[in-house]
Design a protein around this motif. Structure first.
Motif, PDB file in Angstrom:
ATOM      1  N   ASP A   1       0.830  -1.197   0.000  1.00 24.00           N
ATOM      2  CA  ASP A   1       0.000   0.000   0.000  1.00 24.00           C
ATOM      3  C   ASP A   1       0.870   1.255   0.000  1.00 24.00           C
ATOM      4  O   ASP A   1       0.575   2.238  -0.690  1.00 24.00           O
ATOM      5  CB  ASP A   1      -0.921   0.010   1.225  1.00 24.00           C
ATOM      6  CG  ASP A   1      -2.039  -1.017   1.104  1.00 24.00           C
ATOM      7  OD1 ASP A   1      -2.277  -1.491  -0.018  1.00 24.00           O
ATOM      8  OD2 ASP A   1      -2.665  -1.340   2.142  1.00 24.00           O
TER       9      ASP A   1
ATOM     10  N   LYS B   1       2.203   1.680  -3.419  1.00 21.78           N
ATOM     11  CA  LYS B   1       1.170   2.206  -4.315  1.00 21.78           C
ATOM     12  C   LYS B   1       0.939   3.693  -4.064  1.00 21.78           C
ATOM     13  O   LYS B   1       0.796   4.496  -5.001  1.00 21.78           O
ATOM     14  CB  LYS B   1      -0.137   1.445  -4.113  1.00 21.78           C
ATOM     15  CG  LYS B   1      -0.139   0.034  -4.672  1.00 21.78           C
ATOM     16  CD  LYS B   1      -1.492  -0.628  -4.446  1.00 21.78           C
ATOM     17  CE  LYS B   1      -1.537  -2.025  -5.049  1.00 21.78           C
ATOM     18  NZ  LYS B   1      -2.853  -2.676  -4.785  1.00 21.78           N
ATOM     19  N   GLN B   2       0.884   4.067  -2.768  1.00 26.07           N
ATOM     20  CA  GLN B   2       0.671   5.485  -2.437  1.00 26.07           C
ATOM     21  C   GLN B   2       1.820   6.341  -2.960  1.00 26.07           C
ATOM     22  O   GLN B   2       1.604   7.420  -3.524  1.00 26.07           O
ATOM     23  CB  GLN B   2       0.529   5.653  -0.928  1.00 26.07           C
ATOM     24  CG  GLN B   2       0.255   7.110  -0.500  1.00 26.07           C
ATOM     25  CD  GLN B   2       0.062   7.233   0.991  1.00 26.07           C
ATOM     26  OE1 GLN B   2       0.063   6.246   1.715  1.00 26.07           O
ATOM     27  NE2 GLN B   2      -0.095   8.464   1.456  1.00 26.07           N
TER      28      GLN B   2
ATOM     29  N   THR C   1       1.434   6.659  -6.656  1.00 22.97           N
ATOM     30  CA  THR C   1       0.353   7.591  -6.999  1.00 22.97           C
ATOM     31  C   THR C   1       0.798   9.032  -6.805  1.00 22.97           C
ATOM     32  O   THR C   1       0.524   9.910  -7.636  1.00 22.97           O
ATOM     33  CB  THR C   1      -0.887   7.299  -6.132  1.00 22.97           C
ATOM     34  OG1 THR C   1      -1.315   5.953  -6.364  1.00 22.97           O
ATOM     35  CG2 THR C   1      -2.016   8.259  -6.466  1.00 22.97           C
ATOM     36  N   GLU C   2       1.483   9.279  -5.675  1.00 24.14           N
ATOM     37  CA  GLU C   2       1.969  10.640  -5.410  1.00 24.14           C
ATOM     38  C   GLU C   2       2.975  11.067  -6.475  1.00 24.14           C
ATOM     39  O   GLU C   2       2.972  12.224  -6.907  1.00 24.14           O
ATOM     40  CB  GLU C   2       2.599  10.701  -4.020  1.00 24.14           C
ATOM     41  CG  GLU C   2       1.569  10.586  -2.890  1.00 24.14           C
ATOM     42  CD  GLU C   2       2.226  10.597  -1.533  1.00 24.14           C
ATOM     43  OE1 GLU C   2       3.488  10.570  -1.472  1.00 24.14           O
ATOM     44  OE2 GLU C   2       1.509  10.620  -0.517  1.00 24.14           O
TER      45      GLU C   2
ATOM     46  N   GLN D   1       3.097   9.966  -9.588  1.00 20.77           N
ATOM     47  CA  GLN D   1       2.355  10.222 -10.827  1.00 20.77           C
ATOM     48  C   GLN D   1       1.632  11.558 -10.767  1.00 20.77           C
ATOM     49  O   GLN D   1       1.606  12.308 -11.752  1.00 20.77           O
ATOM     50  CB  GLN D   1       1.352   9.087 -11.067  1.00 20.77           C
ATOM     51  CG  GLN D   1       1.998   7.754 -11.423  1.00 20.77           C
ATOM     52  CD  GLN D   1       1.001   6.616 -11.433  1.00 20.77           C
ATOM     53  OE1 GLN D   1      -0.160   6.796 -11.095  1.00 20.77           O
ATOM     54  NE2 GLN D   1       1.466   5.424 -11.807  1.00 20.77           N
ATOM     55  N   THR D   2       1.048  11.858  -9.599  1.00 24.44           N
ATOM     56  CA  THR D   2       0.348  13.136  -9.442  1.00 24.44           C
ATOM     57  C   THR D   2       1.310  14.302  -9.588  1.00 24.44           C
ATOM     58  O   THR D   2       1.011  15.307 -10.255  1.00 24.44           O
ATOM     59  CB  THR D   2      -0.344  13.203  -8.065  1.00 24.44           C
ATOM     60  OG1 THR D   2      -1.265  12.117  -7.945  1.00 24.44           O
ATOM     61  CG2 THR D   2      -1.084  14.523  -7.898  1.00 24.44           C
TER      62      THR D   2
ATOM     63  N   SER E   1      -4.357  11.308 -15.059  1.00 24.77           N
ATOM     64  CA  SER E   1      -5.170  10.089 -14.976  1.00 24.77           C
ATOM     65  C   SER E   1      -6.651  10.387 -14.786  1.00 24.77           C
ATOM     66  O   SER E   1      -7.505   9.611 -15.218  1.00 24.77           O
ATOM     67  CB  SER E   1      -4.677   9.213 -13.813  1.00 24.77           C
ATOM     68  OG  SER E   1      -4.746   9.943 -12.587  1.00 24.77           O
ATOM     69  N   ASP E   2      -6.961  11.508 -14.158  1.00 23.87           N
ATOM     70  CA  ASP E   2      -8.357  11.856 -13.892  1.00 23.87           C
ATOM     71  C   ASP E   2      -8.909  12.668 -15.068  1.00 23.87           C
ATOM     72  O   ASP E   2      -8.686  13.873 -15.163  1.00 23.87           O
ATOM     73  CB  ASP E   2      -8.461  12.662 -12.594  1.00 23.87           C
ATOM     74  CG  ASP E   2      -9.906  13.007 -12.241  1.00 23.87           C
ATOM     75  OD1 ASP E   2     -10.820  12.541 -12.946  1.00 23.87           O
ATOM     76  OD2 ASP E   2     -10.113  13.751 -11.258  1.00 23.87           O
TER      77      ASP E   2
END
Length: 635
Positions: free
Chosen positions: A315, A318-319, A322-323, A325-326, A359-360
């Motif tokens: 996790d 993954k976090q 994600t951070e 990628q953001t 991504s969003d």
């Protein structure tokens, strides 16, 4: 807290008729902002009116709500006038000032509604003010604007903290959601410096990202809201006042200051070495056999713990991913914005990369990037291989609330010839303000789009109003609870849209004239005569002689009192002059039979003879309501 209403939209007595207010722009914590005209020039008007401290008299003046507030109000107003007089290239220039009124030059669009490198330009404009020790204290969506040179601010505010205890209300101290914690500190434990504007600017940047006002620091934690925001925003909202003051330069550079180096840990002391020749006798090590049951129990406990550790680790990975990628997406969007703002040759490639990293697809950033790729593709013919401007506009059109999203939807409706009427309507709707009117900044910045979108939707409603199979659900959405037939709702909606387009310079006179006549005919048929008269008169004002005569006929038939006899006669006269032969017959009959004026038999006969020569059948007079009206008048 007492509520003070805005000034009436009219001339301001303090300026002896030289200042006219045209619209209320915003209600801020210490003032009203109006659009106005001063000496034939568009201006922004500030009216000092701190919340909870003042009321408006019947004559329109601002006065303190209580006698004990007289001196504090005068002191606060003097301080406000003093800071508003500040001159700076990034402050709207003061044109005139008197009493609790200050007039500044008119601003451009609000920064929150603009496109381009908003955060960078914002910080660049604020930096020289901060370096000079100038505190604005007013930063909010309604006080920061785009200008030809970047960004400009609408005035300043003084320190109002002395008034908090007086009014038992901190709302007058600063803009809720954008003011730093120290602004609401009635004990004044620290001075308010540029770091307060740093907090407010970070909150405003968060507003540009999320599209909604941040939480009030008095009731919420902005650092939680800003958790996924760029580093500059998190830094401005999470640090203490002292840390903000120490980090100003780093904030303006958009970089987090380096953390102070930690001292290296002191290693534990080494175990003492035995002296030469000294032998230490160690007791023999006793071997212990661990029971099998203990091994089993250990395994039962250890395996779940190991799985949990692996899950937590996964996790965390993954976090972190994600951070990362953001962060990469935000950096790519920033590069795209900068390139677009500078019209750089690599803007298409920078924005294409940015689009691939977001991504969003529902986010405002995605819509902004996709929209600008569409613009560049359309204007520069700078499309990626296999892509068209319409492809990019479709991607941006998922968003229907931001400015780029509204314009992208409009572009899809204009460029995609394969859309159904319903789909075209749905794409034009955001820009046209169907169900929800766009704000003034959108209309001002995209006047042609707003006007044409309303015109196009008017044509769609006009088509629907002539069809038997109108979408009843859509009609109810446009007019909830209405008992009118869907065609009638569509016809009225078409009129409304064409009227809006007409206001913004589109020639809709012919279409409106036809629609008003159709509405009048429908209302007359359903015996809604007053509404029919109103529709006919509107069509007549647009040049329809037939509509003028129809309105008069409803009066002659005794169906309406909304038109006087004098009005009806004027309508007949105007219709006759415009070539309506029925109106000419009525006027000839009035002269011949002597009602309502004196009898002119010869003149009436001459008129009938002239009409006969032109091929008009005088017998038609008996079918007109005016003939019965003349008979009743003669009795």
């Amino acid at each position: 807290m007492s509520t003070c209403p805005p000034h009436a939209i009219e001339t301001v007595a303090a300026f002896e008729g030289g200042l006219r207010l045209t619209a209320l722009r915003a209600r801020l914590f210490d003032r009203f902002l109006y659009d106005g005209v001063y000496e034939d020039q568009a201006v922004l008007v500030h009216e000092f009116a701190p919340q909870g401290l003042v009321r408006r008299t019947k004559g329109g003046s601002i006065v303190p709500t209580e006698a004990r507030f007289d001196a504090p109000y005068a002191t606060a107003r003097d301080a406000w006038q003093g800071v508003m007089a500040t001159r700076h290239p990034h402050l709207l220039a003061v044109v005139a000032a008197k009493g609790n009124w200050v007039i500044t030059e008119a601003p451009g669009p609000r920064l929150v509604d603009a496109t381009g490198d908003r955060a960078g330009d914002f910080a660049a404009a604020l930096k020289p003010l901060a370096e000079a020790g100038t505190v604005l204290g007013t930063l909010s969506p309604d006080t920061v604007f785009r200008s030809d040179d970047g960004v400009v601010f609408a005035g300043r505010a003084p320190d109002y903290r002395d008034l908090i205890a007086l009014t038992s209300d901190s709302d007058l101290a600063g803009p809720a959601g954008y003011a730093a914690p120290e602004v609401f500190d009635a004990k004044k434990r620290a001075a308010i410096g540029p770091e307060a504007d740093m907090f407010a600017a970070s909150a405003l940047m968060l507003r540009m990202i999320t599209g909604r006002d941040p939480a009030d620091v008095r009731t919420g934690d902005l650092s939680i809201e800003a958790a996924g925001a760029p580093e500059r925003v998190r830094m401005g909202l999470a640090l203490s006042r002292k840390a903000r003051a120490e980090s100003l330069n780093a904030w303006f550079d958009g970089v987090t200051p380096a953390a102070p180096a930690k001292p290296a840990p002191t290693p534990p002391p080494a175990p003492p070495k035995p002296a030469p020749g000294l032998t230490i006798d160690m007791p023999p090590v006793k071997k212990t056999r661990i029971p099998i049951a203990a091994w089993v129990i250990g395994a039962v406990v250890a395996v779940p713990l190991a799985i949990t550790a692996m899950t937590v680790g996964l996790d965390s990975w993954k976090q972190a991913a994600t951070e990362r990628q953001t962060r990469e997406a935000r950096e790519a969007v920033d590069r795209c914005r900068t390139a677009v703002t500078r019209s750089a040759s690599d803007a298409p490639s920078q924005c294409t990369k940015a689009l691939s990293k977001i991504s969003d697809t529902q986010s405002p950033d995605y819509s902004w990037v996709a929209y600008n790729l569409g613009v560049m593709c359309e204007r520069r013919d700078a499309c990626a291989q296999g892509k068209s401007a319409l492809d990019y506009y479709r991607l941006a059109a998922v968003d229907r609330t931001t400015v780029p999203g509204k314009v992208a939807n409009y572009k899809v409706a204009k460029l995609d010839n394969g859309l159904s009427l319903a789909d075209r309507h749905d794409h034009f709707a955001p820009a046209a303000g169907v169900l929800k009117k766009p704000d003034a900044a959108f209309i001002k910045g995209h006047r042609a789009v707003y006007a044409d979108a309303n015109f196009e939707i008017g044509k769609i409603f006009d088509t629907w109003s002539r069809q038997d199979s109108v979408n009843g659900e859509e009609a109810q959405r446009l007019s909830p609870g209405s008992t009118r037939a869907p065609q009638k709702i569509a016809l009225i909606s078409a009129i409304n849209r064409f009227e809006v387009a007409k206001t913004y310079g589109v020639d809709t006179a012919t279409r409106l004239m036809d629609l008003y006549i159709r509405r009048g005919d429908g209302d007359a048929e359903s015996e809604q005569y007053d509404q029919a008269v109103s529709a006919y008169k509107r069509a007549g004002a647009l040049g329809s002689a037939d509509a003028r005569f129809k309105a008069a006929e409803l009066y002659f038939a005794g169906h309406t009192t909304s038109v006087s006899q004098a009005d009806a006669l004027d309508l007949v006269q105007a219709a006759s002059e415009a070539g309506n032969t029925d109106a000419e017959l009525c006027l000839a009959a009035m002269r011949y039979f002597g009602y309502p004026d004196e009898r002119d038999t010869i003149g009436g006969m001459a008129s009938f003879a002239s009409l006969t020569v032109r091929g008009v059948n005088n017998a038609r007079l008996d079918s007109l309501a005016c003939r019965d009206w003349i008979r009743r008048g003669q009795e």
